[in-house]
Design an enzyme around this catalytic site. Structure first.
Site, PDB file in Angstrom:
ATOM      1  NE  ARG A  60     101.506  95.728  68.299  1.00 18.47           N
ATOM      2  CZ  ARG A  60     102.508  95.446  69.121  1.00 18.47           C
ATOM      3  NH1 ARG A  60     102.496  95.922  70.366  1.00 18.47           N
ATOM      4  NH2 ARG A  60     103.523  94.698  68.722  1.00 18.47           N
ATOM      5  CE  LYS A 100     100.203  91.383  68.488  1.00 19.54           C
ATOM      6  NZ  LYS A 100     100.617  91.307  67.061  1.00 19.54           N
ATOM      7  CG  HIS A 153      99.974  99.843  62.193  1.00 25.00           C
ATOM      8  ND1 HIS A 153      99.519  99.589  63.462  1.00 25.00           N
ATOM      9  CD2 HIS A 153     100.988  98.970  61.989  1.00 25.00           C
ATOM     10  CE1 HIS A 153     100.206  98.594  63.990  1.00 25.00           C
ATOM     11  NE2 HIS A 153     101.112  98.209  63.123  1.00 25.00           N
ATOM     12  NE  ARG A 177     103.626  98.931  65.945  1.00 20.52           N
ATOM     13  CZ  ARG A 177     104.184  98.620  67.128  1.00 20.52           C
ATOM     14  NH1 ARG A 177     104.161  99.500  68.110  1.00 20.52           N
ATOM     15  NH2 ARG A 177     104.755  97.451  67.328  1.00 20.52           N
ATOM     16  CG  HIS A 197     108.453  94.513  66.763  1.00 18.85           C
ATOM     17  ND1 HIS A 197     109.051  95.224  65.738  1.00 18.85           N
ATOM     18  CD2 HIS A 197     107.118  94.702  66.605  1.00 18.85           C
ATOM     19  CE1 HIS A 197     108.128  95.819  65.014  1.00 18.85           C
ATOM     20  NE2 HIS A 197     106.942  95.511  65.522  1.00 18.85           N
ATOM     21  CE1 TYR A 237     108.186 100.520  60.559  1.00 20.28           C
ATOM     22  CE2 TYR A 237     108.820  98.764  62.059  1.00 20.28           C
ATOM     23  CZ  TYR A 237     107.852  99.562  61.494  1.00 20.28           C
ATOM     24  OH  TYR A 237     106.540  99.408  61.856  1.00 20.28           O
TER      25      TYR A 237
END
Length: 300
Positions: free
Chosen positions: A149, A173, A246, A249, A272, A281
């Site tokens: 990110r 994150k 993004h 990514r 994730h 995806y």
């Protein structure tokens, strides 16, 4: 009688300490709860334990009347469900009025990505004679090589890079760190930038800090600065490509899956926590297969 504003600080502390939520997430939760408090005031409700299921349904109706997207309504509903779940845990309310409220199904949009030819077009348009040109090349190679990110890229420090192992430590994150491999292109671009670009700017501007990515003043690069840089790169390369950070990514994940990577590996690389976040995806790759089939098969 307990007002929502009295319980909000404890909930914010819970999000910070126990859930390790980002500053952005906490701000979003706070705005959503404050919006619900305003709704309570308009409806004459003074206590959070007086809210019932039908009040929650009415709040959703008000949101839909404002023509908000399903994604936004779902986020606000989920926030209030979490808020009341916390209040129940603390013994402040007996019921969660949002527990039976069904979340609206989000409109699933396929992530947009760049084809390899488009990426090559971007890389070939870079000017590598100036310190900022070297920075732009390092930024583009880093984002595409790792799929991180933009906020994660801006947080990278020099000590997070290990050129001997070809890895970079990424602070993700929820305070979840992960090591990402760096390809040869990214390693070469980063080494050139650090030696001939970053060092030159930091010396001329008399700046000293550990952050990898900098602007022309020698200050740490911000996510907003990254968006500005990518926009400038696009203008030089081709006006017919629309690029937001993004998309690099998305391109990283899509190209890995298209070339045989398994879903669990891509999940780990993207950072994730749930594989469902990565599965979107696979829809992209299936759509790409369909397009190739329709364009190539004689009887498609």
């Amino acid at each position: 009688m307990l007002h929502a504003n009295q319980a909000l600080p404890s909930f914010i502390e819970y999000l910070q300490i126990e859930k390790n939520c980002s500053h952005y997430t906490i701000e979003s939760y706070q705005r959503d709860i404050e919006e619900f408090v305003l709704f309570m005031t308009e409806q004459g409700m003074k206590s959070i334990d007086s809210v019932e299921y039908f009040d929650a349904r009415l709040f959703l109706t008000k949101l839909y009347e404002r023509n908000l997207s399903k994604r936004t309504v779902a986020r606000k509903t989920s926030c209030l469900r979490s808020f009341y779940k916390f209040l129940m845990r603390e013994g402040l309310v007996k019921e969660n009025p949002f527990s039976l409220v069904s979340l609206p199904k989000k409109d699933q949009k396929l992530p947009r990505f760049l084809y390899e030819e488009e990426l090559n077009q971007l890389f070939s348009s870079l000017e590598l004679e100036s310190p900022m040109g070297l920075r732009d090349a390092a930024l583009l190679e880093l984002l595409y090589a790792t799929g991180i990110r933009v906020s994660e890229g801006c947080d990278i420090k020099l000590q997070d890079l290990d050129f001997s192992l070809g890895t970079v430590l990424v602070h993700g994150k929820g305070k979840k760190d992960r090591y990402m491999p760096l390809g040869q292109y990214a390693k070469d671009a980063l080494a050139s930038y650090i030696q001939d670009g970053r060092a030159t700017v930091m010396t001329s501007q008399a700046k000293s800090h550990p952050f990898l990515l900098i602007n022309f003043r020698g200050d740490p690069l911000t996510p907003r600065g990254v968006r500005y840089i990518l926009t400038a790169i696009i203008k030089k390369a081709a006006n017919n490509i629309e690029l937001h950070p993004h998309m690099l990514r998305h391109s990283f994940a899509t190209h890995l899956l298209n070339n045989g990577a398994d879903l669990r590996t891509v999940q780990e690389l993207l950072g994730h926590s749930k594989i469902s976040s990565t599965q979107i995806y696979t829809h992209v790759t299936k759509e790409q297969l369909r397009k190739v089939y329709n364009a190539s098969h004689p009887r498609a």
